[in-house]
Scaffold this motif. Structure first.
Motif, PDB file in Angstrom:
ATOM      1  N   MET A   1       5.275 -56.563  51.100  1.00 11.11           N
ATOM      2  CA  MET A   1       6.436 -55.815  52.021  1.00 11.11           C
ATOM      3  C   MET A   1       7.684 -56.024  51.073  1.00 11.11           C
ATOM      4  SD  MET A   1       5.151 -54.829  55.058  1.00 11.11           S
ATOM      5  CE  MET A   1       3.781 -54.443  53.876  1.00 11.11           C
ATOM      6  N   SER A   2       8.674 -55.229  51.665  1.00  9.32           N
ATOM      7  CA  SER A   2       9.926 -54.959  50.714  1.00  9.32           C
ATOM      8  C   SER A   2      10.986 -55.362  51.507  1.00  9.32           C
ATOM      9  CB  SER A   2      10.201 -53.482  50.406  1.00  9.32           C
ATOM     10  OG  SER A   2       8.978 -53.117  49.770  1.00  9.32           O
ATOM     11  N   LYS A   3      11.956 -56.145  50.486  1.00 12.01           N
ATOM     12  CA  LYS A   3      13.366 -56.168  51.093  1.00 12.01           C
ATOM     13  C   LYS A   3      14.376 -55.252  50.795  1.00 12.01           C
ATOM     14  CE  LYS A   3      16.753 -60.071  50.952  1.00 12.01           C
ATOM     15  NZ  LYS A   3      16.960 -61.471  50.521  1.00 12.01           N
ATOM     16  N   ILE A   4      15.001 -54.835  52.001  1.00 13.29           N
ATOM     17  CA  ILE A   4      16.218 -53.782  51.845  1.00 13.29           C
ATOM     18  C   ILE A   4      17.316 -54.258  52.075  1.00 13.29           C
ATOM     19  CG2 ILE A   4      17.097 -51.632  52.680  1.00 13.29           C
ATOM     20  CD1 ILE A   4      13.200 -52.209  52.729  1.00 13.29           C
ATOM     21  N   VAL A   5      18.447 -54.344  51.206  1.00 14.68           N
ATOM     22  CA  VAL A   5      19.792 -54.763  51.479  1.00 14.68           C
ATOM     23  C   VAL A   5      20.632 -53.809  51.613  1.00 14.68           C
ATOM     24  CG1 VAL A   5      21.583 -56.327  50.752  1.00 14.68           C
ATOM     25  CG2 VAL A   5      19.392 -57.070  50.055  1.00 14.68           C
ATOM     26  N   CYS A   6      21.202 -53.581  52.774  1.00 11.10           N
ATOM     27  CA  CYS A   6      22.050 -52.486  53.168  1.00 11.10           C
ATOM     28  C   CYS A   6      23.662 -52.770  53.141  1.00 11.10           C
ATOM     29  CB  CYS A   6      21.645 -51.588  54.399  1.00 11.10           C
ATOM     30  SG  CYS A   6      22.343 -50.185  54.725  1.00 11.10           S
ATOM     31  N   SER A  66       9.305 -52.289  61.841  1.00  4.92           N
ATOM     32  CA  SER A  66       7.865 -51.815  62.452  1.00  4.92           C
ATOM     33  C   SER A  66       6.709 -51.577  61.317  1.00  4.92           C
ATOM     34  CB  SER A  66       8.039 -50.385  63.049  1.00  4.92           C
ATOM     35  OG  SER A  66       8.007 -49.502  62.156  1.00  4.92           O
ATOM     36  N   GLN A  67       7.477 -51.565  60.356  1.00  2.00           N
ATOM     37  CA  GLN A  67       6.222 -51.559  58.885  1.00  2.00           C
ATOM     38  C   GLN A  67       6.484 -52.930  58.243  1.00  2.00           C
ATOM     39  OE1 GLN A  67       6.473 -48.293  56.400  1.00  2.00           O
ATOM     40  NE2 GLN A  67       7.136 -46.693  57.994  1.00  2.00           N
ATOM     41  N   GLY A  68       6.883 -53.898  58.879  1.00  2.00           N
ATOM     42  CA  GLY A  68       6.957 -55.215  58.145  1.00  2.00           C
ATOM     43  C   GLY A  68       7.956 -55.450  57.230  1.00  2.00           C
ATOM     44  N   ASP A  92      14.550 -55.623  46.807  1.00  2.00           N
ATOM     45  CA  ASP A  92      13.728 -54.500  46.417  1.00  2.00           C
ATOM     46  C   ASP A  92      14.476 -53.133  46.192  1.00  2.00           C
ATOM     47  OD1 ASP A  92      10.856 -55.607  45.914  1.00  2.00           O
ATOM     48  OD2 ASP A  92      11.496 -56.258  48.145  1.00  2.00           O
ATOM     49  N   VAL A  93      15.303 -52.974  47.312  1.00  2.00           N
ATOM     50  CA  VAL A  93      16.224 -51.903  47.530  1.00  2.00           C
ATOM     51  C   VAL A  93      17.762 -52.306  47.785  1.00  2.00           C
ATOM     52  CG1 VAL A  93      16.461 -49.698  48.547  1.00  2.00           C
ATOM     53  CG2 VAL A  93      14.205 -50.615  48.321  1.00  2.00           C
ATOM     54  N   VAL A  94      18.562 -51.677  47.173  1.00  2.00           N
ATOM     55  CA  VAL A  94      19.963 -51.583  47.658  1.00  2.00           C
ATOM     56  C   VAL A  94      20.370 -50.351  48.070  1.00  2.00           C
ATOM     57  CG1 VAL A  94      22.089 -52.330  47.182  1.00  2.00           C
ATOM     58  CG2 VAL A  94      20.725 -53.737  46.289  1.00  2.00           C
ATOM     59  N   ILE A  95      21.253 -50.642  49.452  1.00  2.00           N
ATOM     60  CA  ILE A  95      21.684 -49.172  49.888  1.00  2.00           C
ATOM     61  C   ILE A  95      23.309 -49.368  50.087  1.00  2.00           C
ATOM     62  CG2 ILE A  95      21.544 -47.409  51.661  1.00  2.00           C
ATOM     63  CD1 ILE A  95      18.962 -48.697  52.284  1.00  2.00           C
ATOM     64  N   SER A  96      23.937 -48.652  49.730  1.00  2.00           N
ATOM     65  CA  SER A  96      25.435 -48.602  49.920  1.00  2.00           C
ATOM     66  C   SER A  96      26.049 -47.036  50.134  1.00  2.00           C
ATOM     67  CB  SER A  96      26.492 -49.701  49.079  1.00  2.00           C
ATOM     68  OG  SER A  96      26.487 -48.960  47.898  1.00  2.00           O
ATOM     69  N   GLU A 354      11.271 -43.309  52.852  1.00  2.00           N
ATOM     70  CA  GLU A 354       9.924 -42.968  53.436  1.00  2.00           C
ATOM     71  C   GLU A 354       9.048 -42.620  52.089  1.00  2.00           C
ATOM     72  OE1 GLU A 354      10.571 -40.905  57.847  1.00  2.00           O
ATOM     73  OE2 GLU A 354      10.136 -39.729  56.084  1.00  2.00           O
ATOM     74  N   CYS A 355       9.561 -41.690  51.225  1.00  2.00           N
ATOM     75  CA  CYS A 355       8.938 -41.215  50.015  1.00  2.00           C
ATOM     76  C   CYS A 355       8.757 -42.465  48.948  1.00  2.00           C
ATOM     77  CB  CYS A 355       9.857 -40.409  49.271  1.00  2.00           C
ATOM     78  SG  CYS A 355      10.100 -38.619  49.940  1.00  2.00           S
ATOM     79  N   TRP A 356       9.538 -43.526  48.906  1.00  2.00           N
ATOM     80  CA  TRP A 356       9.640 -44.732  47.943  1.00  2.00           C
ATOM     81  C   TRP A 356       8.388 -45.670  48.471  1.00  2.00           C
ATOM     82  CZ3 TRP A 356      10.716 -50.104  48.617  1.00  2.00           C
ATOM     83  CH2 TRP A 356      10.737 -50.593  47.488  1.00  2.00           C
ATOM     84  N   LEU A 357       8.343 -45.966  49.830  1.00  2.00           N
ATOM     85  CA  LEU A 357       7.497 -46.767  50.343  1.00  2.00           C
ATOM     86  C   LEU A 357       6.076 -46.172  50.576  1.00  2.00           C
ATOM     87  CD1 LEU A 357       9.790 -47.921  53.381  1.00  2.00           C
ATOM     88  CD2 LEU A 357       8.962 -49.341  51.391  1.00  2.00           C
TER      89      LEU A 357
END
Length: 387
Positions: A1-6, A66-68, A92-96, A354-357
């Motif tokens: 599972m991935s960790k996304i920091v926004c 919902s996808q963990g 795993d991902v950073v969004i800003s 969605e594409c990346w996951l």
């Protein structure tokens, strides 16, 4: 599972809105160049909601959890003890967003051992060290075109506000006055003026198209010349460099990406070549203009007005001189984060995720860096090794 920091900007001071000024927003399915607007499998928000602040979460929490996956949303992004820095090591991902950028420096990129993807929710990825992303095999993507028209509308608003002296006139109303002479002593018609854009990509071209009905003379400079048929249609005069264009103009609008070739482009020397009383509008990036050169030009009258919504750093400190310089029309970085634009760039962010996951290709036009090189929109806008 991935960790996304926004990383998103703070909520409104009076709280997340329980209702909005309008019940809906127009549906836009295609941009002027034929590219479709974002097409995620689904969205978990109503278009027109405030999505770009912390409580809005870009509408991503339900989808990711919902996808963990783990979603961390914060506005705390600066300094070694910030939430961003505390969460970065295993992200795993950073969004800003460009309006409240998470500055992804080489140091941050190189210590984020799991980092694979950096997403700009909007357009403009100069807050990421693209050379560091290239060196470390990180994909950088943004939601190309999602708020280009939003910014072009903001540019037009600011040009008219400066030329017509709108803000001081409005202030007289707020102050209970009827001071017509004071209101119009710096007010002119835009008609007949020479207006030029530095940069004629999606935003710059949209600005030119919106200016044409005003009966102005249109100029542009860009490293990619527009097709001859577009030049004829809009009556454009092309200039190979900004230095050749700006002395010809009464109004200059900056619509170019920030990199070493454009950083501090508008310094004392270049501004000194402009007509006395030129108006300068910058909705691109704050560092394209030398901060103190702009102040000096306004104080001397070399510039009749300066407006924009981009600063450096962002958010701008309380003592930033652009807050108090004369004859300005500055706003916080809002041009590309209207509620209309948020619906598009939030959907585009979800499409990228969605594409990346799922291991599917990200749209070519969304890519800035991939596979250790500039890609997609990034290959057009940036030059490797110039950050």
């Amino acid at each position: 599972m991935s960790k996304i920091v926004c990383v998103l900007y703070d909520d409104p001071v009076d709280g997340y809105p329980p209702a909005y000024a309008r019940d809906d927003i127009p549906t836009v399915r295609q941009y002027p160049d034929g590219q479709t607007t974002p097409t995620p499998k689904s969205i978990d928000f109503d278009p027109g909601e405030l999505l770009g602040c912390v409580s809005g979460e870009l509408g991503l929490r339900g989808f990711l959890e919902s996808q963990g996956h783990t979603l961390v949303v914060t506005s705390d992004k600066d300094g070694p003890d910030s939430v961003l820095d505390r969460e970065l090591d295993d992200a795993d991902v950073v969004i800003s967003q460009p309006f409240w950028p998470a500055y992804m420096t080489r140091e941050r990129i190189e210590r984020a051992r799991n980092l694979s993807l950096i997403i700009t929710a909007g357009i403009g990825s100069d807050h990421t060290d693209l050379d560091a992303a290239i060196d470390n095999g990180i994909t950088v993507a943004e939601v190309t075109y999602s708020n280009s028209i939003s910014v072009s509308e903001h540019v037009l608003m600011m040009i008219l506000a400066l030329v017509r002296n709108y803000l001081p006139a409005h202030q007289w109303v707020l102050d209970k006055g009827w001071n017509i002479a004071d209101s119009v002593k710096r007010s002119y018609d835009l008609e007949g003026m020479h207006v030029g854009t530095v940069g004629a990509g999606r935003i710059g071209t949209a600005v030119l198209r919106r200016l044409k009905p005003f009966g102005v003379h249109l100029h542009y400079t860009d490293k990619h010349r527009l097709p001859a048929e577009v030049e004829r249609e809009l009556g454009l005069t092309f200039h190979p460099t900004p230095h050749e264009m700006v002395p010809q103009c009464d109004v200059v609008t900056i619509n170019a990406p920030l990199h070493k070739e454009t950083e501090h482009l508008f310094d004392d020397e270049l501004i000194g070549t402009m007509k006395r009383g030129t108006y300068l509008v910058n909705t691109a990036r704050g560092k394209i203009c030398d901060r103190d050169a702009v102040v000096r030009a306004l104080e001397s009258g070399q510039l009749a007005g300066y407006a924009g919504d981009v600063w450096y750093p962002q958010p701008a400190p309380a003592d930033h001189p652009w807050r108090t310089m004369p004859n300005h029309g500055m706003t916080p970085h809002t041009s590309g984060t209207t509620l209309s634009a948020q619906a598009r760039y939030a959907a585009g962010t979800r499409e990228i995720l969605e594409c990346w996951l799922e291991g599917r290709p990200i749209r070519e036009e969304y890519l800035i860096v991939q596979g250790g090189t500039l890609a997609g929109a990034g290959a057009h806008a940036y030059t490797a090794g110039t950050q």
